[in-house]
Write a protein that holds these residues in place. Structure first.
Motif, PDB file in Angstrom:
ATOM      1  N   UNK A  84       0.842  -1.208   0.000  1.00 30.36           N
ATOM      2  CA  UNK A  84       0.000   0.000   0.000  1.00 30.36           C
ATOM      3  C   UNK A  84       0.875   1.256   0.000  1.00 30.36           C
ATOM      4  N   UNK A  85       2.028   1.154   0.688  1.00 31.39           N
ATOM      5  CA  UNK A  85       2.952   2.299   0.728  1.00 31.39           C
ATOM      6  C   UNK A  85       3.462   2.600  -0.687  1.00 31.39           C
ATOM      7  N   UNK A  86       3.868   1.557  -1.407  1.00 28.95           N
ATOM      8  CA  UNK A  86       4.360   1.738  -2.776  1.00 28.95           C
ATOM      9  C   UNK A  86       3.249   2.249  -3.683  1.00 28.95           C
ATOM     10  N   UNK A  87       2.071   1.660  -3.499  1.00 29.82           N
ATOM     11  CA  UNK A  87       0.941   2.015  -4.362  1.00 29.82           C
ATOM     12  C   UNK A  87       0.546   3.477  -4.152  1.00 29.82           C
TER      13      UNK A  87
ATOM     14  N   UNK B  11      14.484  -0.202   7.462  1.00 28.02           N
ATOM     15  CA  UNK B  11      13.601  -1.379   7.513  1.00 28.02           C
ATOM     16  C   UNK B  11      12.188  -0.960   7.939  1.00 28.02           C
ATOM     17  N   UNK B  12      12.123  -0.099   8.965  1.00 25.39           N
ATOM     18  CA  UNK B  12      10.811   0.380   9.413  1.00 25.39           C
ATOM     19  C   UNK B  12      10.172   1.221   8.312  1.00 25.39           C
ATOM     20  N   UNK B  13      11.016   2.038   7.642  1.00 25.80           N
ATOM     21  CA  UNK B  13      10.521   2.887   6.559  1.00 25.80           C
ATOM     22  C   UNK B  13       9.957   2.098   5.388  1.00 25.80           C
ATOM     23  N   UNK B  14      10.359   0.813   5.276  1.00 26.84           N
ATOM     24  CA  UNK B  14       9.820  -0.030   4.208  1.00 26.84           C
ATOM     25  C   UNK B  14       8.314  -0.223   4.361  1.00 26.84           C
ATOM     26  N   UNK B  15       7.858  -0.187   5.626  1.00 27.75           N
ATOM     27  CA  UNK B  15       6.447  -0.475   5.878  1.00 27.75           C
ATOM     28  C   UNK B  15       5.649   0.759   6.270  1.00 27.75           C
ATOM     29  N   UNK B  16       6.332   1.721   6.880  1.00 27.94           N
ATOM     30  CA  UNK B  16       5.615   2.898   7.364  1.00 27.94           C
ATOM     31  C   UNK B  16       6.179   4.142   6.708  1.00 27.94           C
ATOM     32  N   UNK B  17       5.305   4.805   5.943  1.00 26.95           N
ATOM     33  CA  UNK B  17       5.697   6.035   5.266  1.00 26.95           C
ATOM     34  C   UNK B  17       4.719   7.095   5.760  1.00 26.95           C
ATOM     35  N   UNK B  18       3.481   6.935   5.344  1.00 25.49           N
ATOM     36  CA  UNK B  18       2.418   7.770   5.875  1.00 25.49           C
ATOM     37  C   UNK B  18       1.882   7.021   7.097  1.00 25.49           C
ATOM     38  N   UNK B  21      -1.750   5.701   7.098  1.00 24.35           N
ATOM     39  CA  UNK B  21      -1.985   4.580   6.173  1.00 24.35           C
ATOM     40  C   UNK B  21      -1.652   3.264   6.883  1.00 24.35           C
ATOM     41  N   UNK B  22      -0.493   3.230   7.540  1.00 21.70           N
ATOM     42  CA  UNK B  22      -0.067   2.021   8.250  1.00 21.70           C
ATOM     43  C   UNK B  22      -0.988   1.744   9.433  1.00 21.70           C
ATOM     44  N   UNK B  23      -1.328   2.809  10.185  1.00 24.57           N
ATOM     45  CA  UNK B  23      -2.166   2.622  11.384  1.00 24.57           C
ATOM     46  C   UNK B  23      -3.546   2.087  11.005  1.00 24.57           C
ATOM     47  N   UNK B  24      -4.173   2.716  10.001  1.00 24.44           N
ATOM     48  CA  UNK B  24      -5.513   2.268   9.585  1.00 24.44           C
ATOM     49  C   UNK B  24      -5.473   0.838   9.027  1.00 24.44           C
ATOM     50  N   UNK B  25      -4.408   0.515   8.299  1.00 24.95           N
ATOM     51  CA  UNK B  25      -4.291  -0.840   7.735  1.00 24.95           C
ATOM     52  C   UNK B  25      -4.203  -1.867   8.857  1.00 24.95           C
ATOM     53  N   UNK B  26      -3.390  -1.552   9.870  1.00 26.76           N
ATOM     54  CA  UNK B  26      -3.247  -2.481  10.999  1.00 26.76           C
ATOM     55  C   UNK B  26      -4.559  -2.623  11.768  1.00 26.76           C
ATOM     56  N   UNK B  27      -5.244  -1.475  11.976  1.00 24.43           N
ATOM     57  CA  UNK B  27      -6.535  -1.524  12.692  1.00 24.43           C
ATOM     58  C   UNK B  27      -7.523  -2.396  11.907  1.00 24.43           C
ATOM     59  N   UNK B  28      -7.539  -2.216  10.571  1.00 24.82           N
ATOM     60  CA  UNK B  28      -8.438  -3.007   9.722  1.00 24.82           C
ATOM     61  C   UNK B  28      -8.170  -4.504   9.898  1.00 24.82           C
ATOM     62  N   UNK B  57      -9.027   2.678   2.566  1.00 25.82           N
ATOM     63  CA  UNK B  57      -7.903   3.353   3.244  1.00 25.82           C
ATOM     64  C   UNK B  57      -7.002   4.031   2.212  1.00 25.82           C
ATOM     65  N   UNK B  58      -6.797   3.343   1.090  1.00 29.34           N
ATOM     66  CA  UNK B  58      -5.952   3.917   0.026  1.00 29.34           C
ATOM     67  C   UNK B  58      -6.569   5.206  -0.523  1.00 29.34           C
ATOM     68  N   UNK B  59      -7.883   5.158  -0.788  1.00 26.03           N
ATOM     69  CA  UNK B  59      -8.580   6.355  -1.291  1.00 26.03           C
ATOM     70  C   UNK B  59      -8.431   7.500  -0.291  1.00 26.03           C
ATOM     71  N   UNK B  60      -8.691   7.200   1.000  1.00 21.77           N
ATOM     72  CA  UNK B  60      -8.606   8.224   2.045  1.00 21.77           C
ATOM     73  C   UNK B  60      -7.199   8.824   2.099  1.00 21.77           C
ATOM     74  N   UNK B  61      -6.192   7.943   2.095  1.00 23.09           N
ATOM     75  CA  UNK B  61      -4.806   8.400   2.246  1.00 23.09           C
ATOM     76  C   UNK B  61      -4.359   9.265   1.066  1.00 23.09           C
ATOM     77  N   UNK B  62      -4.727   8.830  -0.151  1.00 22.69           N
ATOM     78  CA  UNK B  62      -4.339   9.607  -1.339  1.00 22.69           C
ATOM     79  C   UNK B  62      -5.054  10.959  -1.345  1.00 22.69           C
TER      80      UNK B  62
END
Lengths: 251, 68
Positions: A84-87, B11-18, B21-28, B57-62
């Motif tokens: 999702x980050x990449x996308x 390594x952390x930055x690979x998964x968490x950027x915004x 986005x990461x928080x909502x994905x994990x909550x989901x 979540x993607x729509x919201x984040x973008x």
């Protein structure tokens, strides 16, 4: 068809994801080699590859000890986050909200930094360190992509072959053109990889919670299609509202 | 030590950027997995909710990033 689908999608996802990372690492190693000399560039790169190989040898066998559903769930969740980050980034880049990644600029920046250090007595050491860091950091991402894409279905070997193919292709292209691979459409690659990783993530997290997807592995293609259509719809609906692209600094 | 710190943050930055986005994905994922395991939600429905949730979540984040 059913068994061919995950193999092909695993190789493709691993190849495309690794390709982007190898290009980034190659750009830095090339900058070090051209600016300073090839000895520190290659020493740094080879040392980093050795560290990566050690990491894979140490942590790879541990994965076999984890029950498959737990592995699918954990890897699936990580892939959702990663994909999702990449996308998101690829969509924002195609909308012009953030700047495209420019390998030519990265090459120039690294070259300028190395030239500044050329008077330093430790110049060779610093150049080797730059090469080591680039290969190690991008390599860690490649290792993750290989483990994540291949691990949850026992297809790590196929994923590794995809990554190896990307590595060989980048080296061949790089040696032939002998300059940063600036013409590689990185955002398109990242967009496709983001779609694939997100689809893999949803598929495996679903399997991890016990979902029997209709059509088994073929569901992966349907999930990919839905995520792709949704992403194109997001781009289409927002293209008008963004207006003139004002490429902000790349995030 | 510096290289290890950089590697960990990378390594952390690979998964968490915004972050959101990461928080909502994990909550989901937690909500869906919890609903399947604790409240007997059919796993396939859970999988479909994951798909729809990720897209939302993607729509919201973008949209949020575009507005900023």
């Amino acid at each position: 068809m059913n068994s061919l689908t995950p193999i092909l999608s695993t190789i493709t996802a691993s190849f495309l994801g690794s390709f982007v990372e190898v290009v980034e690492a190659f750009t830095i190693v090339l900058a070090v080699g051209v600016t300073r000399s090839w000895r520190p560039a290659l020493t740094g790169a080879v040392l980093a590859l050795a560290v990566l190989a050690a990491l894979v040898l140490i942590f790879g066998p541990l994965l076999a000890l984890v029950p498959i559903t737990i592995l699918q769930f954990v890897v699936g969740v990580l892939l959702i986050l990663f994909g999702m980050r990449w996308l998101r980034k690829a969509i924002l880049r195609s909308l012009g909200v953030i700047a495209l990644h420019d390998e030519e600029a990265a090459f120039s920046k690294e070259t300028a930094a190395l030239r500044q250090q050329s008077g330093d007595r430790r110049a060779d050491y610093l150049a080797g360190l730059a090469s080591f860091k680039a290969v190690l950091l991008e390599g860690v991402e490649v290792v993750f992509i290989v483990i994540a894409v291949g691990g949850a279905h026992g297809l790590t070997l196929y994923a590794a072959l995809g990554a190896l193919a990307a590595f060989i292709l980048v080296m061949l292209i790089g040696l032939l053109v002998h300059r940063p691979l600036a013409t590689v459409p990185e955002n398109t690659l990242k967009f496709v990889v983001g779609l694939m990783l997100t689809s893999f993530g949803i598929f495996w997290t679903g399997e991890g919670i016990g979902a029997d997807w209709p059509g088994a592995d073929l569901a992966l293609i349907a999930i990919f299609a839905i995520v792709a259509l949704a992403s194109f719809a997001i781009i289409r609906s927002l293209r008008g509202s963004v207006g003139k692209p004002t490429a902000k600094a790349a995030q | 030590m510096n290289i290890i710190r950089i590697a960990i943050s990378e390594l952390i930055g690979m998964f968490i950027d915004d972050g959101s986005l990461a928080a909502f994905s994990l909550i989901l994922v937690i909500v869906v997995a919890g609903a399947v395991k604790l409240f007997a939600l059919p796993p396939l429905i859970g999988g479909l909710l994951l798909l729809l949730g990720c897209l939302a979540i993607l729509v919201y984040s973008v949209r949020r990033a575009v507005k900023r």
